[in-house]
Write an enzyme that holds these catalytic residues in place. Structure first.
Site, PDB file in Angstrom:
ATOM      1  CE  LYS A 197      -4.169 -75.487  21.574  1.00  0.00           C
ATOM      2  NZ  LYS A 197      -2.989 -76.053  20.887  1.00  0.00           N
ATOM      3  CD  GLN A 238       0.355 -74.521  20.342  1.00  0.00           C
ATOM      4  OE1 GLN A 238      -0.449 -75.041  21.101  1.00  0.00           O
ATOM      5  NE2 GLN A 238      -0.006 -74.046  19.162  1.00  0.00           N
ATOM      6  CG  ASP A 259      -2.777 -81.642  19.609  1.00  0.00           C
ATOM      7  OD1 ASP A 259      -3.840 -80.985  19.658  1.00  0.00           O
ATOM      8  OD2 ASP A 259      -1.653 -81.130  19.797  1.00  0.00           O
TER       9      ASP A 259
END
Ligand code: NAD
Length: 266
Positions: A47, A91, A114
């Site tokens: 990422k 995460q 997200d």
């Protein structure tokens, strides 16, 4: 459908870097990681690399796995309120003593790139990445029979919802679906998105439409420790996305797109 996913992603990143270049300031992603999971480290590295490549900023806030829930939520609040931060992701997986549900709800929906918050304006990255790719490749969604295998919150359910919004006829199959029913729906599917985490689950015991598209989300390790999908390679269909080099790249691309959108719409 001539392009590989790698080629598609490389081409999209060129366009995204131009878009970032035209913004007043670089979009800024913060990643909070509170685990010591090797797969998570690899995903986070990916990422950060993607952000670098398009000219966006990425900051990793790495916390030890024994971080308290309270401290993690404080960090989330800090970045939620930081005007220099456009996108904020936590995460997964989180350590057992931290509630994933609470953390997902704590992220500011305007920064939730997200797409996990119930009030988010962002489409979760894996479904978005898949639909963006299929769209670019000219897949005509309307009226197509789409089968989604798996009903997780981050892939199966949002995938089904997104395909429904594209006017597909969507069937969701899961661990309680009988093998007979799976065979029936798979045989009639124009699009199969498999996200169950079972090595080589889709194989030659099923029948497929010869012009079907199989999108393989699964990430599994085979006996040799190599990354492989939920489908065996070379099934008799028109298109099958590879693992590795498939949906993982599309998911990462979608995160960058969500980040740019967050920066543009704040
Ligand atoms: P999960 O692991 O949370 O749940 C698995 C789902 O599969 C459940 O809904 C279950 O009902 C269903 N399932 C399990 N066994 C089944 C069977 N035999 N037949 C039909 N359905 C069955 O799901 P997840 O988090 O969406 O992950 C699924 C896979 O996708 C994993 O391999 C994961 O690593 C991978 N994944 C990949 C990406 C990517 O970007 N490539 C992103 C997320 C997840």
């Amino acid at each position: 459908m001539g392009m590989t996913i790698k080629e598609f992603v490389a081409q999209e990143k060129v366009a995204l870097s131009q878009e970032v270049g035209s913004l007043k300031r670089a979009p800024h992603l913060v990643i909070i990681q509170a685990n010591d999971n090797p797969a998570s480290h690899a995903y986070v590295r990916g990422k950060i690399k993607d952000c670098d490549e398009v000219g966006a900023l990425a900051t990793l806030c790495l916390l030890p796995p024994d971080t308290s829930e309270e401290y993690l939520l404080e960090k989330v609040a800090e970045y939620n309120n930081d005007p220099e931060v456009d996108g904020l992701i936590v995460q997964l997986p989180l350590p057992d003593h931290i509630s994933e549900a609470k953390v997902k709800l704590a992220v500011n929906p305007a920064k939730d790139v997200d797409g996990f918050h119930p009030l988010t304006k962002f489409i979760p990255c894996t479904p978005k990445g898949i639909v963006d790719y299929l769209t670019a490749e000219g897949f005509a969604f309307q009226g197509k029979n789409a089968v989604v295998l798996g009903r997780s919150e981050i892939v199966g359910k949002p995938m089904a919802k997104l395909l429904l919004s594209k006017n597909c006829n969507v069937t969701v199959l899961h661990s309680k679906t009988t093998e007979e029913d799976k065979a029936f729906y798979i045989a009639h599917a124009d699009l199969i998105v498999v996200a169950i985490g079972r090595l080589g689950f889709l194989d030659n015991r099923f029948q497929y439409k010869k012009d079907a598209v199989i999108v393989d989300v699964g990430i599994n390790r085979n006996e040799e420790g190599k990354l492989r999908g939920d489908a065996i390679p070379d099934l008799p269909v028109a298109i099958q996305t590879p693992v590795p080099g498939g949906v993982g790249l599309l998911t990462r691309l979608a995160l960058v797109k969500n980040l740019i959108l967050a920066a543009k719409t704040r």
